[in-house]
Structures are given as structure tokens and as C-alpha cells.
Design a protein around this motif. Structure first.
Motif, PDB file in Angstrom:
ATOM      1  N   UNK A   1       0.777  -1.165   0.017  1.00 42.05           N
ATOM      2  CA  UNK A   1      -0.032   0.087  -0.004  1.00 42.05           C
ATOM      3  C   UNK A   1       0.827   1.234  -0.068  1.00 42.05           C
ATOM      4  N   UNK A   2       0.669   2.095  -0.769  1.00 37.42           N
ATOM      5  CA  UNK A   2       1.559   3.327  -0.690  1.00 37.42           C
ATOM      6  C   UNK A   2       1.227   4.370   0.407  1.00 37.42           C
ATOM      7  N   UNK A   3       2.198   5.095   0.965  1.00 33.77           N
ATOM      8  CA  UNK A   3       2.144   5.806   2.085  1.00 33.77           C
ATOM      9  C   UNK A   3       2.366   7.178   1.692  1.00 33.77           C
ATOM     10  N   UNK A   4       1.420   8.066   1.694  1.00 35.70           N
ATOM     11  CA  UNK A   4       1.481   9.471   1.394  1.00 35.70           C
ATOM     12  C   UNK A   4       1.527  10.555   2.138  1.00 35.70           C
ATOM     13  N   UNK A   5       2.346  11.337   1.539  1.00 35.40           N
ATOM     14  CA  UNK A   5       2.380  12.560   2.410  1.00 35.40           C
ATOM     15  C   UNK A   5       1.172  13.658   2.201  1.00 35.40           C
ATOM     16  N   UNK A   6       1.112  14.788   2.799  1.00 33.14           N
ATOM     17  CA  UNK A   6       0.032  15.585   2.925  1.00 33.14           C
ATOM     18  C   UNK A   6       0.065  16.053   1.418  1.00 33.14           C
ATOM     19  N   UNK A   7       0.898  16.096   0.325  1.00 32.89           N
ATOM     20  CA  UNK A   7       0.674  16.489  -0.740  1.00 32.89           C
ATOM     21  C   UNK A   7      -0.148  15.361  -1.640  1.00 32.89           C
ATOM     22  N   UNK A   8      -0.179  14.284  -0.984  1.00 31.50           N
ATOM     23  CA  UNK A   8      -0.473  12.966  -1.738  1.00 31.50           C
ATOM     24  C   UNK A   8       0.717  12.401  -2.453  1.00 31.50           C
ATOM     25  N   UNK A   9       1.733  12.771  -2.210  1.00 33.84           N
ATOM     26  CA  UNK A   9       2.995  12.019  -2.802  1.00 33.84           C
ATOM     27  C   UNK A   9       3.286  10.790  -2.049  1.00 33.84           C
ATOM     28  N   UNK A  10       3.628   9.854  -2.659  1.00 33.36           N
ATOM     29  CA  UNK A  10       4.231   8.389  -2.331  1.00 33.36           C
ATOM     30  C   UNK A  10       5.386   8.593  -1.430  1.00 33.36           C
ATOM     31  N   UNK A  11       5.471   8.500  -0.302  1.00 32.81           N
ATOM     32  CA  UNK A  11       6.816   8.626   0.481  1.00 32.81           C
ATOM     33  C   UNK A  11       7.251   7.444   0.778  1.00 32.81           C
ATOM     34  N   UNK A  12       6.547   6.387   0.793  1.00 31.34           N
ATOM     35  CA  UNK A  12       7.085   4.816   1.055  1.00 31.34           C
ATOM     36  C   UNK A  12       6.004   3.917   0.741  1.00 31.34           C
ATOM     37  N   UNK A  13       6.453   2.593   0.804  1.00 35.08           N
ATOM     38  CA  UNK A  13       5.368   1.550   0.563  1.00 35.08           C
ATOM     39  C   UNK A  13       5.501   0.502   1.773  1.00 35.08           C
ATOM     40  N   UNK A  14       4.253   0.339   2.448  1.00 33.05           N
ATOM     41  CA  UNK A  14       4.256  -0.516   3.291  1.00 33.05           C
ATOM     42  C   UNK A  14       3.377  -1.799   2.804  1.00 33.05           C
ATOM     43  N   UNK A  15       4.295  -2.972   3.279  1.00 34.58           N
ATOM     44  CA  UNK A  15       3.432  -4.165   2.576  1.00 34.58           C
ATOM     45  C   UNK A  15       3.734  -5.209   3.490  1.00 34.58           C
ATOM     46  N   UNK A  16       3.346  -6.427   2.994  1.00 40.79           N
ATOM     47  CA  UNK A  16       3.344  -7.780   3.590  1.00 40.79           C
ATOM     48  C   UNK A  16       3.606  -8.749   3.035  1.00 40.79           C
TER      49      UNK A  16
END
Ligand code: ADP
Length: 762
Positions: free
Chosen positions: A95-110
Motif C-alpha cells: 500500500x502506498x504511504x502518502x504525505x500531505x500533498x498525496x505524494x508516495x513517500x514509502x510503501x508498506x507491505x506484507x
């Protein structure tokens, strides 16, 4: 990002991670270490990639190298090496992790170990493959069965159909389309549309049957007629039956349409042939039989009963013994043996034999049969025919007899006979032929006549050819100069013989050596000539003698008469008596000489024959005899007499002599003389009948000889020339004269004159 509670994380077997957008791991859960056996720290950054299966590594890296669509969750599968060095498949979700501007800052996954699932999937996939292969195989098998069914249907001309009662759906097989003449690509199977195809009666029958099948589940089967769109008429057998559901309700109808046109045509042809055969066999008097060997059962048609003169049995069923007992004892052994041999597979049964009918009548029958065997050659049945050949056999026997008779006749005929074929080859000769042509000991039959007689003259070859062309050639007397000298006289005749169809089969030659007869004829001719010459001489002598004798006789009788008239009573009585004798003798001698002269002149001085009224001639004879008739008081009965070819004066002489004798040789009763004539095919038969003294039968021939008399001159005067003269005259006329008589009752003289224009027999 917020870290998960470590307790919760440690409970999870899934590998949890957080990565920067370029794939560097920012966080790895403890489960990584548990699974890989490597410290989490050692896997940070891009080190985690080292745990990925070398084959999947590029894919794993690639995931991070491309731009992510931040809107989508990310799923991937790759193998990760475990603590034991083995690889398990892991399915990763991110799942993408986004910052306040909606940009993907990282991915969290399993990443979840899906090794078991994978294996199950693989097994499932394999099972599926197997299943699919199986299905494919079954489908193609089914397809093949369908194809075969279609072929079978097309070969059998049998189409099939099904009708779903609920949905009203109809299915037709390819062959059904073909049978009804519709194109399956353009025509839809339609039950109602068939009305146009089937004949009205067939359609009515079909709809009624289908109705009953739906209603009652009643199956049907019958023949119907249909017409294809191209107007071709076909005959088919429709069959149908109901298929019921679990509740017993009619769910479906299935059926077939069997095109039996060819079979029907063949059946009708066969029926026609059988009928024709029956007609032919009945009219030809041929009986048909069938013998079933194992069952000893013999089947006869009506004609068989009539041939054997037996009463027909119901169904025509008999035992073989009916045949055995009918066989003529003389043929029984041979015929039954021939049957046995035929059954055993020897010669075919084609024979003839005699039977004895119950009424004792014997008939000749011809029989022919075929033996029907099973595949192993074991005889099962015999089918055969019998027909009456009695008349043929009788004719055949008559033919054999007449041939034997002909052979016998030809062989022993007292003339030379030879029969030839058209090539002049000998077919038969008489023994006389062999003898006459000096062929004893030579084989002749089958040899050419020209080979037997190489020097045969062309004249004879020409005769043979003319005869073979249909002419009959003959010669009453053919002289053949003999090589040894002298002449052989042959009488011969050659004529064609014909075959039954009228064509010339050859020629028959008859020859007779008539040399002996010819010699006798010549001898006879010489003798006849000699006889005639001496007869003529004799006649001339008799004529000359009687003529010359008349002159001195006239002188003697003249002188004696002068002596008698002028010197009567002047000499002594003895001299008178002597003179009387001289006169008497001289007059008798005159009568004899006149008679002899007349006799000798019958042939030489006769007139030519002409049509003569015998009644008139008879009347002139009666006129000459009128004095005697009157003096004797005779009654003359003259019936109608014919016109004949004759010498009238000689015929008059005959009448005069016969009537004169009838008057002369009368009895005491007044004479009754009947003159008549009757006719047969060739002659007029004249009768001169009297009631006189009669003649003894011993003299019937003698009296016709010259000078033959039965009485002395004292009893009845005469010269004995009269009847001899009559005979000579009648013979000159080619007739006969004879007498019938009863002593004391009278005499009948018969003489004949030919009806045909008489030829002088001189
Ligand atoms: P002729 O009368 O001169 O003796 P014919 O030749 O006429 O000679 O007859 C021969 C014989 O036949 C006679 O002598 C007679 O005995 C016998 N004859 C001929 N005609 C008669 C007749 N009508 N009845 C009986 N006898 C006959």
C-alpha cells in the motif's frame, strides 16, 4: 510511520516491510529474521533482494525500478530463501504511504508465505490439465462417435431426431436433413414444416402417432412417403419413442427416419420377380422344393404336388420320404445316391428320374438344386426345382429309336447309301456302299469323301456342291467305264438332308449297281427283238401260207362241190360219202385258214385306235349274228356301253365271237345274253354273260389258246380260234380277258379296255 506493536508483529508469520519508493527497506519485521535466519539489519536497504530466488530477483528489482501508479495497491509473487536454504513462494501486497500533498513517500507491505497455497494451486492446475486433457480426449472421442454415428446414419440412410416437449426444440441429425432433402445450413429443423414434405396420408398418420407418443408415451413405427423439394419421392420408416423424466412425465421424443426407398424398390422388384418366377414356374410346370436337412422337412409348392400326382398338404410340408417313395424302383438307387453326393459337396444335383404316381402313371422328371451351406460349409438346406420331361424323354427315345432304325436301315440297305455332312465327311454308310466301293476295312466315319477318293472327277464335285445348295440330282442309268475294262451301270440319286431348322446338314447318296439288271434288260431286249422278229416271220408265214393255201383250197373245194352236185347218185354211196367229206373238210379248212389269217393280222393289219362308241360296235356285231339270234330265240340285254379308244372292227370281232359263243354254247333253255360295262380307276370292264352250258374251271385258261376246243365238231362246230383271237385283240388294246363260269349255269366273259387314251400294244 507508526510502528506496529512488537507483540502483534511477532505473532504474525507474514513478513512485514516498509520500503522507500526505490525499494530500499526502511523497516522489516522480526518475522524476516525468523524466516530467513538473517538479522533484520542485515537485510535493510537493498540487501533483502539477496534473499529472493535468483530467478525471481530481476522481477523483484524491476518492481521498484518503474514508476508506480500510486493509486493501485501492488501485488507480486516471488520466492524467498528460508533459514533451511529452501525457497517458499511469497505473495506480497503493498500500500502506498502518502504525505500531505498525496505524494508516495514509502510503501508498506506484507509478504505471505503462499508455498502451500501455491502447491495446492499447482496440483489443482495439474489436475485441471489432466482433466482438460481428459475432456479434450473425451470430446474428440465424442466427436468421433458423433462422426461415426453420422457416417453410420448416412450409410444406413437413417436420420435421427429429438424433440423437447417443454421447450418445443427440435434437433435433427445431418442424415435426417439429407433424407428429407433439406440443407442443414439453411433450413432449421421444424416439426410443422414437415407437413410440406410428407404425403398427406403419411403426415396425418405421423401427427397422430406423435400426438399419442407425447400423450401416452406410445412408441410408433410405420412406413411413410415423402417428397423432397426436388420432387424426388422417397419411402421411409418413421420410428419414435418417448423419454420420460424422473416423475414419469414425457420429457422428450426421440426417433429415427429410415430411408428405405432402395430397399422398398428392391423389395417390390423382388416381389415382382418372385411373382414372375411363380407365374413362370407355374406356367412352365416347374415345381419348387426346399429341403431342410437337419429337420428332414421338405417344403413343396402346389406344382410339386401336381407333378407327383399327390393331394396338396397344408403348408406344403412333407418328409423326404414322400420323394423316396415316389421314385421309380428302377431309378431309386441312382437318384438317392446323386442327392447324397450333392449334399456331401460332390457333383451338383442336376439329374432326371422317373416317378410313379399313385395312379400308377410313370413320369420322367428333371431335377436341379443348390445346396445352401453355413460358413463352415455344413449343408443346411437344398432348394431345387422339378419339371416334367416325359414328352421330351419320349421324343428323345423315339429319336434314339428312329436313329437306331435309320442306322440299321442304312447299314443293311441292299443299296449303297452314304450320308455326308456339308464338308463331305462321312456320317454313315451302308455295308453295300463299303462293298461296292471296295472300302472294307477302311475307317470312313468322319473322313472326307475326297480324301477317300482323291481322284474323284470334278463333275462329281460339282454335283455334290449343287446338292449341298439344295438341288436333288439323279440318274437312272449312269455308265462308269471300269479301269479293268467293261462298264459298271449305276443308278444314283443325291439329295440334301436338312437340320431341324431347315438348313442343309449335308447330303445322302444312294447308288445301286444295276449292271446285272442292265445286262438282263439288254438280254431281254435282244430276246424280245428276236422273238418279235420270229413272231413277225411266223405271222408273215401264217399270212402268206393261209393266203397261198386259199387258192389251191378254193380249187379243191370247187372241184369237190362240182363232184357233189353233178355226180351225186352216179357213183356208189361210198363215193358220195367221200365226196361229202372232201367238201366238208375243204370248208372247214377254209374256216381255219380264214381264222388263222385274221389271227395273224391282228397286230399287223389293225387300224389305229380311235374314240369308239362300244355300244354301236356291239350293235353291229349283234346285227351280224341276227340269224342265229332269231333262230335260237335268244334274249339280248344290252346295257349302256361307254366310248373307248379302240380299233372298232377288232372290238366288233371280240363282241361277235363272245356273243356268238354264248349263242352256240347255249343250254336247252332259250339263251339270255347280257352285255354290260362298268369302270374302275383305270379301266372299263366289259361283261358278256350267258345262261349256257358253262365251262369247268380247269379250262378257264386253256380255252384262250389257239385251236383249243372242249367239244367235238359234232357237238358244236368251231375252229378253236375265236377266243385266242379275242385275247390277241384285247392284249393289243392293253386290256385283259378272262372267264368265270359254272357248269350248267352259264358263263361270263370279262374284258377290260384302258380308260386312258389307248396306245397300241404292238
Ligand atoms: P370254238 O368256239 O370255235 O370252239 P373258241 O375259241 O371260240 O372256239 O372257244 C373255245 C372253247 O371254249 C369252245 O370250244 C367251248 O368249248 C368253250 N366256250 C367258248 N365260249 C363258251 C361259252 N359261252 N359257253 C361254254 N363254253 C364256251
Amino acid at each position: 510511520m507508526r510502528a506496529l506493536p512488537p507483540d502483534l508483529v511477532s505473532m504474525l508469520s507474514d513478513l512485514l516491510w516498509v520500503c522507500a519508493p526505490d525499494g530500499r527497506s526502511l523497516y522489516l519485521s522480526e518475522s524476516w529474521s525468523k524466516y530467513t535466519g538473517k538479522a533484520v539489519d542485515a537485510l535493510m536497504g537493498m540487501a533483502w533482494v539477496e534473499c529472493i530466488h535468483p530467478d525471481d530477483r530481476a522481477g523483484a528489482r524491476a518492481l521498484w525500478s518503474g514508476p508506480f501508479d500510486g493509486a493501485l495497491s501492488h501485488r507480486a509473487e516471488f520466492r524467498i530463501e528460508g533459514v533451511d536454504g529452501g525457497f517458499h513462494w511469497f505473495r506480497s501486497h503493498a500500500m502506498p504511504v502518502r504525505d500531505g500533498s498525496g505524494a508516495v513517500t514509502s510503501w508498506a507491505g506484507s509478504s505471505r508465505d503462499v508455498q502451500d497455497l501455491k502447491e495446492v494451486h499447482e496440483r489443482l492446475a495439474r489436475a485441471n490439465e489432466v482433466l482438460e486433457a481428459h475432456v479434450t480426449e473425451r470430446t474428440s472421442a465424442l466427436q468421433e462417435v458423433n462422426n461415426q454415428l453420422a457416417i453410420a446414419q448416412s450409410v444406413a440412410h437413417m436420420g435421427s431426431w429429438s424433440f423437447n416437449v417443454a421447450s418445443d426444440e427440435v434437433e435433427w441429425s445431418e442424415e435426417l436433413f439429407r433424407i428429407v432433402g433439406l440443407d442443414e445450413r439453411t433450413a432449421a429443423p421444424n416439426y410443422a414444416a414437415q407437413e410440406k414434405i410428407f404425403a398427406p396420408l403419411s403426415w396425418a398418420k405421423l401427427t397422430a402417432a406423435v400426438g399419442r407418443c407425447i400423450e401416452l408415451g406410445e412408441p410408433y413405427e410405420f412406413e411413410l412417403e415423402l417428397t423432397r423439394p426436388n420432387n424426388e419421392r422417397r419411402t421411409a420408416i418413421a420410428r419414435g419413442r418417448a423419454v420420460r423424466d424422473a416423475n414419469g412425465a414425457v420429457r422428450q421424443l426421440v426417433g429415427t427416419l429410415h430411408d428405405v426407398t432402395e430397399l422398398v424398390v428392391a423389395r417390390r422388384t423382388q416381389e415382382q420377380l418372385a411373382e414372375r418366377l411363380r407365374l413362370a414356374t407355374t406356367s412352365a410346370g416347374v415345381g419348387i422344393w426346399e429341403f431342410t436337412l437337419g429337420a428332414d422337412s421338405l417344403l413343396w409348392d402346389r406344382q410339386m404336388y401336381s407333378l407327383y400326382g399327390l393331394e396338396p398338404q397344408p403348408g406344403g410340408i412333407e418328409k423326404r420320404s414322400v420323394w423316396d417313395t415316389s421314385l421309380h424302383p428302377g431309378d431309386h438307387l441312382r437318384a438317392t445316391e446323386e442327392l447324397r453326393v450333392a449334399i456331401a459337396g460332390g457333383a451338383p444335383f442336376d439329374t432326371s428320374f422317373r416317378i410313379v404316381r399313385p395312379d400308377g402313371g410313370v413320369r420322367h422328371l428333371r431335377a436341379a438344386a443348390v445346396v445352401i451351406r453355413d460358413v463352415d460349409g455344413v449343408p443346411l438346406r437344398m432348394v431345387g426345382v422339378n419339371w416334367d420331361v416325359t414328352s421330351e424323354r419320349v421324343t428323345e427315345m423315339a429319336l434314339v429309336e428312329s436313329k437306331a432304325l435309320l442306322d440299321l436301315f442304312v447299314r443293311h440297305a441292299p443299296v449303297a447309301i452314304a450320308m455326308f455332312d456339308t464338308e463331305m465327311r462321312y456320317l454313315q454308310t451302308s455295308e453295300q456302299w463299303v462293298t461296292d466301293y471296295k472300302l472294307t476295312g477302311q475307317p470312313l466315319i468322319g473322313r472326307s469323301h475326297y480324301e477317300v477318293f482323291p481322284d474323284i472327277p470334278e463333275r462329281w464335285k460339282a454335283i455334290h456342291q449343287r446338292v449341298l445348295a439344295g438341288a436333288t440330282e439323279r440318274c437312272a442309268e449312269d455308265p462308269f467305264p471300269r479301269a479293268s475294262g467293261g462298264t459298271v451301270w449305276l443308278q444314283w440319286e443325291a439329295r440334301a438332308w436338312h437340320h431341324g431348322d431347315g438348313t442343309v446338314g449335308g447330303l445322302v447318296f444312294f447308288t445301286q449297281d444295276i449292271s446285272a439288271r442292265k445286262y438282263m434288260e439288254q438280254l431281254l431286249e435282244t430276246r424280245k427283238e428276236r422273238l418279235e422278229r420270229s413272231n413277225k416271220d411266223l405271222e408273215q408265214f401264217a399270212a402268206a401260207a393261209s393266203h397261198d393255201l386259199q387258192e389251191p383250197l378254193r380249187a379243191v373245194s370247187g372241184c369237190a362241190q362240182i363232184l357233189q352236185t353233178q355226180y351225186k347218185g352216179q357213183l356208189d354211196p361210198a363215193a358220195d360219202a367221200l365226196i361229202g367229206h372232201i367238201v366238208d373238210g375243204a370248208s372247214r379248212m377254209r374256216a381255219l385258214i380264214t381264222g388263222l389269217l385274221t389271227f395273224s393280222r391282228v397286230s399287223s393289219h389293225g387300224e389305229p385306235f380311235r374314240m369308239t362308241d362300244s355300244a354301236e360296235v356291239c350293235r353291229s356285231a349283234l346285227a351280224n349274228l341276227s340269224a342265229s339270234i332269231e333262230e335260237s330265240g335268244a334274249v339280248i340285254e344290252m346295257q349302256s356301253l361307254p366310248e373307248v379308244q379302240a380299233d372298232p372292227s377288232q372290238l366288233a370281232q371280240v363282241f361277235q365271237n363272245l356273243i356268238g359263243n354264248a349263242l352256240k354254247y347255249r343250254s336247252k333253255a332259250p339263251p339270255v345274253i347280257r352285255i354290260s360295262a362298268s369302270q374302275n380307276d383305270e379301266d372299263w370292264v366289259f361283261c358278256v354273260q350267258d345262261n349256257g352250258i358253262g365251262i369247268e374251271s380247269v379250262y378257264f385258261e386253256k380255252i384262250f389258246a389257239l385251236f383249243q376246243r372242249l367239244h367235238t365238231r359234232d357237238e358244236y362246230p368251231g375252229t378253236g380260234i375265236g377266243l385266242a383271237l379275242c385275247q390277241k385283240i384285247i392284249e393289243r388294246h392293253r386290256g385283259r380277258i378272262w372267264v368265270e363260269s359254272n357248269v350248267g349255269h352259264g358263263t361270263i366273259f370279262f374284258f377290260t379296255l384302258p380308260k386312258s387314251s389307248g396306245v397300241d400294244a404292238r
